[in-house]
Write a protein that holds these residues in place. Structure first.
Motif, PDB file in Angstrom:
ATOM      1  N   MET A   1     107.420  77.311  33.580  1.00 42.15           N
ATOM      2  CA  MET A   1     106.459  76.274  33.214  1.00 42.15           C
ATOM      3  C   MET A   1     105.800  75.678  34.455  1.00 42.15           C
ATOM      4  O   MET A   1     104.578  75.484  34.501  1.00 42.15           O
TER       5      MET A   1
ATOM      6  N   SER B   1     103.278  78.099  35.980  1.00 41.28           N
ATOM      7  CA  SER B   1     101.995  78.099  35.274  1.00 41.28           C
ATOM      8  C   SER B   1     101.131  76.931  35.711  1.00 41.28           C
ATOM      9  O   SER B   1      99.909  77.060  35.837  1.00 41.28           O
ATOM     10  N   GLU B   2     101.755  75.773  35.928  1.00 37.66           N
ATOM     11  CA  GLU B   2     101.011  74.620  36.437  1.00 37.66           C
ATOM     12  C   GLU B   2     100.431  74.928  37.812  1.00 37.66           C
ATOM     13  O   GLU B   2      99.237  74.676  38.073  1.00 37.66           O
TER      14      GLU B   2
ATOM     15  N   ALA C   1     101.145  75.004  31.297  1.00 39.46           N
ATOM     16  CA  ALA C   1     102.581  75.158  31.058  1.00 39.46           C
ATOM     17  C   ALA C   1     102.876  75.062  29.563  1.00 39.46           C
ATOM     18  O   ALA C   1     103.729  75.794  29.038  1.00 39.46           O
TER      19      ALA C   1
ATOM     20  N   ARG D   1     102.097  78.389  27.957  1.00 38.67           N
ATOM     21  CA  ARG D   1     103.090  79.415  28.259  1.00 38.67           C
ATOM     22  C   ARG D   1     104.323  79.233  27.371  1.00 38.67           C
ATOM     23  O   ARG D   1     104.929  80.224  26.936  1.00 38.67           O
TER      24      ARG D   1
END
Length: 627
Positions: free
Chosen positions: A217, A220-221, A238, A241
């Motif tokens: 997570m 993804s950020e 995030a 995802r």
């Protein structure tokens, strides 16, 4: 030593509503911020975020992440709901991050398996996970720090933290269920084949799969930020995802492998919601609760009823006071049990009528002053919003009489005379945690996250325990036509944070764990402060009582498991013989507990001195830090 023992004893039994009342824990004082939650380590996580410059939303999200990682009677696959005070708009907003029933969850499906209610444990108990989405939405919309900063304490804990005795003991007690689920068994039973297979208290408990999920997570950020996305967009990357990407795929695979119903479509369609909270005014104080997909309006209905009485003159926990509150709560819970449900699904609940002062006055008129009424049933709020009740026939079929010239009569299957057994009381009190956070800028968060508690079924290699909230649906419309299970629907839950404003300013923020007892304890906490002048710590520790005259929201798959126990009341061990005797004369069946305070966590806003007062009950491991 004798003097010390005497002092401790006096502190433990003192329940007088006096300014000098002793408490076992001190009031927390802070000028800049306050962080209170269910575990000391989780409160420390909130303090760490405040020290980094985060606001109350950032800190609350960090505490939520930490408590989930610690399995503080919840996990990452559970549900979250919150009240947030926004100092910029000077309004209270509500966050609904309750999961929904998956597409395959139907009444016929569960009835075909012999259930009267969906199961308590395992993959078939799971709604879609709501906590990750709720955390990410709150952080993106109202926080200030990055997801990486806010999840840092939880990720450090997932890499290994000394597990506390409560969680370790829950694992050991629930290992017969945990052994049925391969991914749970791998995570929780750290000593397979030994006499004690669960971790020991203080053992470093490692959750590699959960750590990997949290790292994904955060990755993804970071990737979104590199692509030029703003802070909010990066946090929501995030989110995507978790609910649409590789985390979602593994969650669904792991759930379905173990017999669960959740699909990729279920996860992709779900989203957290921002709502208007419900509110009533009690003697000049605006009290806010979440909507009727929770039990929160019970407290609002009870306050409306109690406004018709001079509670202060009765005396704190006098027989008359206890009797009046017990009856008011029974009236409100009878309405909860029949009329509350998902506010986004048909049929629509009659909340305008239920929360009207005129309806409350009518309900208050039903209270008998000299005895408990075991026959209290739901009322008819529809005329108070100018409508005709479409469920009159259903209510009469169930056995209730809505002719208010007479009494309400409970159906035979609602009545039971058995004393509360261990299983019943566990279901009544089935716990969660609470989170309270406030900062000097005026941001305040009150939260009661839950779901995915031990023994939890972990979904694949995500490290995420699935919710067990499906059990709060009913499968029979005669019990509650508004809360009948349907795909995509939210169950009516017990989770119920509170917030109150006085003269347009923050007054109290509070939350408590404990299943169907939550709004019972929050109501009494509120009255302890407003009617009896207790400070916030005194009010959290003061002896409460609980009614069992309600339908349980959790536990058991048979109707008999959930039935009300009219007249049964849980009192504090220190209740005087005089009070006990009077209540018995009124028809009550008494049981007792050493600590009956909640446990409530709360913040009081001291405008005279410009400071925050924190209260954290002495009931369990709840803990707070202020600065």
């Amino acid at each position: 030593m004798k003097q010390l023992v005497s002092a401790l004893f006096l502190s433990a039994v003192s329940v007088l509503p006096l300014a000098a009342q002793q408490t076992q824990k001190p009031v927390l004082h802070g000028r800049n911020w306050m962080a209170i939650t269910g575990k000391p380590l989780a409160a420390t996580a909130g303090a760490m975020i405040f020290q980094k410059g985060g606001n109350a939303v950032d800190a609350a999200c960090a505490m939520l992440a930490a408590t989930c990682t610690m399995w503080d009677t919840l996990s990452w696959g559970g549900e979250t709901q919150a009240l947030i005070y926004n100092p910029k708009t000077k309004k209270v907003i509500a966050i609904n991050a309750m999961g929904v029933a998956p597409g395959g969850a139907t009444v016929d499906f569960f009835k075909s398996k012999g259930y009267n209610f969906p199961p308590e444990f395992g993959p078939l108990a799971a709604t879609t996970p709501g906590t990750p989405g709720g955390l990410l939405y709150m952080l993106a919309s109202y926080g200030t720090l990055s997801l990486e900063q806010v999840l840092a304490p939880a990720m450090e804990m997932a890499a290994g933290y000394p597990i506390e005795a409560q969680a370790a003991g829950s694992i050991e007690r629930g290992k017969s269920k945990i052994e049925q689920w391969p991914y749970s068994k791998k995570v929780f039973l750290t000593h397979p084949g030994e006499k004690r297979e669960a971790p020991e208290a203080g053992e470093i408990f490692v959750q590699k799969d959960l750590l990997s999920t949290l790292q994904k997570m955060v990755a993804s950020e970071k990737q979104a930020l590199k692509q030029g996305k703003n802070r909010k967009q990066a946090i929501m990357a995030a989110y995507d995802r978790f609910y649409k990407g590789d985390i979602a795929r593994e969650f669904v695979r792991g759930s379905q492998e173990q017999g669960g119903l959740i699909t990729m479509d279920d996860l992709a369609k779900w989203k957290p919601l921002e709502e208007e909270p419900l509110m009533v005014n009690y003697k000049g104080i605006d009290v806010y609760k979440l909507q009727q997909w929770t039990q929160g309006p019970v407290m609002l209905q009870a306050l409306n009823i109690l406004e018709n009485f001079d509670l202060k003159s009765m005396g704190y926990n006098s027989p008359k006071y206890i009797h009046t509150l017990y009856q008011a709560m029974n009236l409100a819970f009878a309405d909860r049990d029949f009329y509350y449900g998902d506010s986004y699904a048909e049929p629509r609940e009659p909340m305008k009528g239920l929360l009207s002062k005129a309806y409350a006055k009518q309900r208050a008129g039903l209270i008998q002053y000299n005895k408990n009424d075991p026959n209290i049933g739901p009322g008819d709020p529809y005329p108070f919003e100018g409508k005709k009740n479409p469920y009159i026939g259903l209510l009469k079929e169930r056995g209730y009489d809505l002719d208010f010239t007479s009494r309400n009569f409970a159906p035979v299957h609602d009545m039971t005379s058995n004393l509360p057994d261990t299983a019943y009381m566990e279901r009544l009190w089935l716990g969660t945690t609470s989170v309270e956070a406030a900062d000097k800028e005026g941001w305040v968060v009150s939260m009661t996250p839950s779901g995915g508690w031990l023994p939890a079924c972990i979904a694949g290699k995500t490290g995420v325990g699935m919710s067990q909230r499906m059990q709060s649906f009913v499968l029979d419309s005669a019990l509650n036509p508004f809360n009948v299970l349907a795909p995509g629907k939210r169950p009516r839950v017990t989770l119920s944070p509170s917030m109150a404003l006085k003269d347009g300013k923050l007054f109290l923020s509070s939350a408590v764990q404990g299943g169907d007892t939550q709004d019972q304890n929050l109501l009494q906490f509120f009255l302890n402060v407003t009617e009896f002048g207790m400070n916030v710590q005194q009010a959290t520790e003061a002896a409460n009582f609980n009614t069992n005259q309600l339908w349980l929201s959790l536990g058991g798959t048979k109707t008999a498991d959930r039935q009300p126990k009219p007249g049964q009341i849980l009192l504090n061990d220190n209740t005087s013989e005089e009070v006990r005797s009077e209540l018995k004369k009124m028809g009550y069946t008494l049981s007792f507990g050493a600590r009956t305070s909640g446990p409530v966590n709360a913040i009081y806003f001291d405008w005279k001195h410009g400071s925050l007062w924190g209260g954290s009950s002495n009931h369990g491991e709840d803990y707070g830090i202020g600065w």
